[in-house]
Design a protein around this motif. Structure first.
Motif, PDB file in Angstrom:
ATOM      1  N   ARG A   1       0.672  -1.170   0.058  1.00 21.47           N
ATOM      2  CA  ARG A   1      -0.136   0.067   0.215  1.00 21.47           C
ATOM      3  C   ARG A   1       0.762   1.208   0.115  1.00 21.47           C
ATOM      4  N   ARG A   2       2.254   1.145   0.485  1.00 20.92           N
ATOM      5  CA  ARG A   2       2.664   2.412   0.804  1.00 20.92           C
ATOM      6  C   ARG A   2       3.807   2.534  -0.329  1.00 20.92           C
ATOM      7  N   ASN A   3       4.020   1.536  -1.027  1.00 17.60           N
ATOM      8  CA  ASN A   3       5.197   1.620  -1.941  1.00 17.60           C
ATOM      9  C   ASN A   3       4.676   1.191  -3.306  1.00 17.60           C
ATOM     10  N   ILE A   4       3.598   0.338  -3.655  1.00 18.21           N
ATOM     11  CA  ILE A   4       3.278   0.109  -5.094  1.00 18.21           C
ATOM     12  C   ILE A   4       1.851   0.371  -5.429  1.00 18.21           C
ATOM     13  N   GLY A   5       1.709   0.974  -6.686  1.00 27.46           N
ATOM     14  CA  GLY A   5       0.483   1.379  -7.176  1.00 27.46           C
ATOM     15  C   GLY A   5       0.138   0.474  -8.252  1.00 27.46           C
ATOM     16  N   PHE A   6      -0.969  -0.408  -8.090  1.00 26.63           N
ATOM     17  CA  PHE A   6      -1.554  -1.237  -9.216  1.00 26.63           C
ATOM     18  C   PHE A   6      -2.540  -0.660 -10.018  1.00 26.63           C
ATOM     19  N   ILE A   7      -2.371  -0.922 -11.408  1.00 24.84           N
ATOM     20  CA  ILE A   7      -3.455  -0.821 -12.398  1.00 24.84           C
ATOM     21  C   ILE A   7      -3.628  -1.986 -13.028  1.00 24.84           C
ATOM     22  N   PHE A   8      -4.993  -2.648 -12.605  1.00 21.08           N
ATOM     23  CA  PHE A   8      -4.977  -4.104 -13.000  1.00 21.08           C
ATOM     24  C   PHE A   8      -5.968  -4.148 -14.246  1.00 21.08           C
ATOM     25  N   GLN A   9      -5.947  -5.025 -15.068  1.00 20.93           N
ATOM     26  CA  GLN A   9      -6.739  -5.188 -16.104  1.00 20.93           C
ATOM     27  C   GLN A   9      -8.200  -5.287 -15.997  1.00 20.93           C
ATOM     28  N   ASP A  10      -8.431  -5.982 -14.569  1.00 19.90           N
ATOM     29  CA  ASP A  10      -9.802  -5.934 -14.405  1.00 19.90           C
ATOM     30  C   ASP A  10     -10.498  -4.846 -13.602  1.00 19.90           C
ATOM     31  N   TYR A  11      -9.739  -3.934 -13.287  1.00 24.93           N
ATOM     32  CA  TYR A  11      -9.979  -2.739 -12.655  1.00 24.93           C
ATOM     33  C   TYR A  11      -9.909  -2.885 -11.331  1.00 24.93           C
ATOM     34  N   ASN A  12     -10.424  -3.862 -10.560  1.00 24.85           N
ATOM     35  CA  ASN A  12     -10.281  -4.247  -8.933  1.00 24.85           C
ATOM     36  C   ASN A  12     -10.982  -2.982  -8.113  1.00 24.85           C
ATOM     37  N   LEU A  13     -11.984  -2.366  -8.891  1.00 24.81           N
ATOM     38  CA  LEU A  13     -12.713  -1.313  -7.997  1.00 24.81           C
ATOM     39  C   LEU A  13     -13.923  -1.767  -6.924  1.00 24.81           C
ATOM     40  N   VAL A  14     -14.009  -1.131  -5.836  1.00 24.76           N
ATOM     41  CA  VAL A  14     -14.767  -1.460  -4.830  1.00 24.76           C
ATOM     42  C   VAL A  14     -16.296  -1.180  -5.369  1.00 24.76           C
ATOM     43  N   PRO A  15     -17.340  -2.114  -5.656  1.00 23.01           N
ATOM     44  CA  PRO A  15     -18.286  -1.681  -6.250  1.00 23.01           C
ATOM     45  C   PRO A  15     -19.411  -0.599  -5.385  1.00 23.01           C
TER      46      PRO A  15
END
Length: 238
Positions: free
Chosen positions: A85-99
Motif C-alpha cells: 500500500r505504501r510503495n506500489i500502485g497497481f493498475i489491474f486489467q480488470d480494474y479491481n474497483l470496490v463496487p
C-alpha cells in the motif's frame, strides 16, 4: 540511479510431472528507480504472472523479489499488505474497483487506509487529466469500461507510489485516451521519480518505455537493453 526492484531466478510451477506447467521458468531482472520498463509477450507467455510476483500478489515456487532492499516473500501477510500500500500502485486489467464506493472514494481508498492526507492539488490534476470530473459520484457499475480503467489509473497515481505496476493499462481505452494516459504515467514517473513496469501486447506502446523486455514461455527472450549492447534492433511481438 539506484536499483529499486530486483527479481532473481523467479519460478512459478503448477501441477506435477508429467503435467507440470512452468508459468515462469527462471526470470531475473533489475529495475532502476525512475525507470519505465515495458514487458511484452503473447497471451500465456507469463508476463501477468511475472507482474503478480513483482507486486507480491502471488508467491513464487522459488526465487526472490527484493523491493527497496526488502525481500517481500519474507514478510508476513499484514506486513506485506502495508508495504504494498505504501510503495506500489497497481493498475489491474480488470480494474479491481470496490463496487459499493463511488469513483472518488475508490481513488482515495489506499490513501485513507494508510491514514494519510489526500494531496488535493495532485489529485485534482490527475482527475482533470483523466477527464473524470463529472464521474466522481458514480459507482463502478454505472461507468463504462474505459471510465473504470481511468478511475483505476487515478487510484494508482493518487498516493504517489514508488513503483507502479500496470497490466494493460490502455486495454479498454481509445487511441487518443491511451496516448493521454501513457503521457500522464510518464510525466508522473518523472515528477515523483516513480518506477513504472507495464505489461502490454501492443508493440507501439511497449516501445515508448525506456526499456522493453520480451517474455516467451515463462522466460526472458530478450530486451532492448541487450539488443542495444549488441547493436541489434528492437523486436516486438506482432
Amino acid at each position: 540511479m539506484n536499483v529499486i526492484l530486483k527479481a532473481t531466478d523467479l519460478k512459478k510451477y503448477y501441477g506435477t510431472e508429467p503435467n507440470l506447467t512452468k508459468a515462469l521458468d527462471g526470470v531475473s531482472l533489475e529495475v532502476k528507480q525512475g525507470e519505465f520498463v515495458s514487458i511484452i509477450g503473447t497471451s500465456g507467455s507469463g508476463k501477468s504472472t511475472l507482474l503478480n510476483m513483482l507486486g507480491g500478489l502471488d508467491v513464487p515456487t522459488s526465487g526472490s523479489v527484493v523491493i527497496r532492499g526488502k525481500e517481500i516473500a519474507a514478510m508476513k501477510d499484514e506486513q506485506l499488505c502495508i508495504f504494498r500500500r505504501r510503495n506500489i500502485g497497481f493498475i489491474f486489467q480488470d480494474y479491481n474497483l470496490v463496487p459499493i464506493l463511488n469513483a472518488y472514494q475508490n481513488i482515495i481508498l489506499p490513501i485513507e487506509l494508510d491514514g494519510n492526507q489526500v494531496d488535493k492539488d495532485h489529485l485534482d490534476a490527475i482527475i482533470h487529466f483523466l477527464h473524470l470530473e463529472k464521474k466522481l459520484s458514480n459507482r463502478p457499475g454505472s461507468l463504462s469500461g474505459g471510465q473504470q480503467q481511468r478511475v483505476a489509473i487515478a487510484r494508482a497515481l493518487a498516493s504517489k507510489p514508488a513503483i507502479i505496476l500496470a497490466d494493460e493499462p490502455t486495454g479498454n481505452l481509445d487511441s487518443k485516451t491511451s496516448q493521454d494516459v501513457l503521457n500522464l504515467l510518464k510525466v508522473s514517473c518523472r515528477q515523483f521519480q516513480q518506477t513504472l513496469i507495464m505489461i502490454t501486447h501492443n508493440p507501439e506502446i511497449a516501445l515508448m518505455a525506456d526499456r522493453m523486455i520480451r517474455i516467451e514461455d515463462g522466460k526472458i527472450a530478450g530486451s532492448t537493453e541487450e539488443e542495444e549492447m549488441t547493436g541489434g534492433e528492437r523486436h516486438a511481438e506482432q
